[in-house]
Design a protein around this motif. Structure first.
Motif, mmCIF file in Angstrom:
data_model
loop_
_atom_site.group_PDB
_atom_site.id
_atom_site.type_symbol
_atom_site.label_atom_id
_atom_site.label_comp_id
_atom_site.label_asym_id
_atom_site.label_seq_id
_atom_site.Cartn_x
_atom_site.Cartn_y
_atom_site.Cartn_z
ATOM 1 N N VAL A 91 -25.649 0.814 -17.462
ATOM 2 C CA VAL A 91 -24.804 1.676 -17.817
ATOM 3 C C VAL A 91 -25.408 3.297 -17.385
ATOM 4 C CG1 VAL A 91 -23.420 1.079 -19.841
ATOM 5 C CG2 VAL A 91 -25.536 2.316 -20.185
ATOM 6 N N SER A 92 -24.509 4.260 -17.253
ATOM 7 C CA SER A 92 -24.953 5.722 -16.982
ATOM 8 C C SER A 92 -23.892 6.761 -17.457
ATOM 9 C CB SER A 92 -25.047 5.594 -15.312
ATOM 10 O OG SER A 92 -25.436 6.925 -14.763
ATOM 11 N N LEU A 93 -24.275 8.116 -17.672
ATOM 12 C CA LEU A 93 -23.534 9.177 -18.073
ATOM 13 C C LEU A 93 -22.759 9.476 -16.554
ATOM 14 C CD1 LEU A 93 -25.754 11.247 -20.366
ATOM 15 C CD2 LEU A 93 -23.644 9.891 -20.986
ATOM 16 N N ILE A 102 -19.512 2.289 -17.381
ATOM 17 C CA ILE A 102 -19.237 3.473 -18.327
ATOM 18 C C ILE A 102 -19.623 3.092 -19.679
ATOM 19 C CG2 ILE A 102 -17.318 4.661 -19.132
ATOM 20 C CD1 ILE A 102 -15.940 4.227 -16.359
ATOM 21 N N PRO A 103 -20.379 3.993 -20.292
ATOM 22 C CA PRO A 103 -20.988 3.707 -21.564
ATOM 23 C C PRO A 103 -19.868 3.797 -22.900
ATOM 24 C CG PRO A 103 -21.670 5.966 -20.570
ATOM 25 C CD PRO A 103 -20.767 5.335 -19.642
ATOM 26 N N ARG A 183 -31.776 8.024 -14.481
ATOM 27 C CA ARG A 183 -30.403 7.523 -13.891
ATOM 28 C C ARG A 183 -29.721 6.673 -14.601
ATOM 29 N NH1 ARG A 183 -26.934 5.085 -10.679
ATOM 30 N NH2 ARG A 183 -25.776 6.389 -11.959
ATOM 31 N N GLY A 184 -29.975 6.214 -15.721
ATOM 32 C CA GLY A 184 -29.127 5.107 -16.555
ATOM 33 C C GLY A 184 -29.864 4.282 -17.340
ATOM 34 N N ALA A 185 -29.368 3.267 -17.775
ATOM 35 C CA ALA A 185 -30.234 2.444 -18.661
ATOM 36 C C ALA A 185 -29.740 0.959 -18.791
ATOM 37 C CB ALA A 185 -30.163 2.923 -20.191
#
Ligand code: HEC
Length: 192
Positions: A91-93, A102-103, A183-185
């Motif tokens: 996921v990422s902002l 999309i988180p 970058r994201g997770a």
């Protein structure tokens, strides 16, 4: 006397007592074991994707690598989910375009806390969070921006990268990153 009685009871009830006490214990989640499982899956994800990404870049250039990533990354996530009792995703902002990336609310606030931790000096490699939320064990591990990532997530992209990203990800938000940012997770969930 009490010990003697207990022993007698244990023998009399035999395996059924052992099973019932075991099942009570089994409801207590073993947090260390869950975390270890989650970390293993994260390593499998990164350890499969990154070498393939590097290989694709080297052999076929950035357009080819973007095509490979667009198919490979969701497939690895799906396969790891099928092979385990975990739901596995990234996921990422600023998600590239995959609705899966999309988180949800928990992931969003965790990603925001990851950004804050990174901004206050914590190294992305050490940033992770585990929590039990609504009978689910949730684990997220940050992915920091390394030199490799800049090819497709950086702020000065090649014309080839720009064209391929516009073609495959017209709503792309996942560029403009600098080295060391989050970058994201990886985000993993297991029903308890
Ligand atoms: C060859 C181009 C390329 C490189 C290099 C690359 N990525 Fe990506 N990245 C992509 C594409 C394409 C997607 C969308 C994949 C999909 O459709 O699921 C993506 C998606 C992601 C996502 C999922 C969230 C989102 O925005 O969709 C994360 C997290 C991510 N990349 C992190 C990284 C990190 C960290 C690196 C460096 C180690 C990296 N990427 C290097 C192309 C690349």
């Amino acid at each position: 006397m009490l010990t003697f009685l207990k022993k007698g009871l244990l023998v009399a009830l035999g395996p059924s007592l052992l099973i019932s006490s075991y099942s009570v214990l089994a409801h207590e989640p073993d947090l260390n074991a869950l975390k270890a499982e989650a970390i293993t899956i994260v390593k499998q994800f990164g350890g499969t994707l990154k070498p393939q990404l590097k290989k694709a870049l080297k052999e076929g250039g950035v357009k080819h690598a973007i095509e490979v990533c667009s198919v490979l990354a969701p497939n690895i996530a799906k396969e790891l989910s099928l092979a385990s009792q975990w739901q596995v995703k990234r996921v990422s902002l600023k998600a590239r375009n995959n609705p899966n990336a999309i988180p949800d609310a928990w992931e969003k606030s965790t990603l925001e806390s990851f950004d804050q931790r990174q901004e206050t000096g914590e190294k992305p490699q050490t940033i992770a969070k585990a929590e039990i939320v609504n009978h689910e064990y949730r684990f997220m591990k940050a992915q920091g921006v390394e030199p490799l990532c800049l090819t497709c997530h950086g702020s000065s992209l090649s014309e080839e990268a720009k064209a391929a990203l516009t073609q495959y990800y017209p709503e792309d938000k996942a560029t403009g990153y600098a080295l060391g940012e989050i970058r994201g997770a990886f985000s993993l969930t297991k029903q308890l």
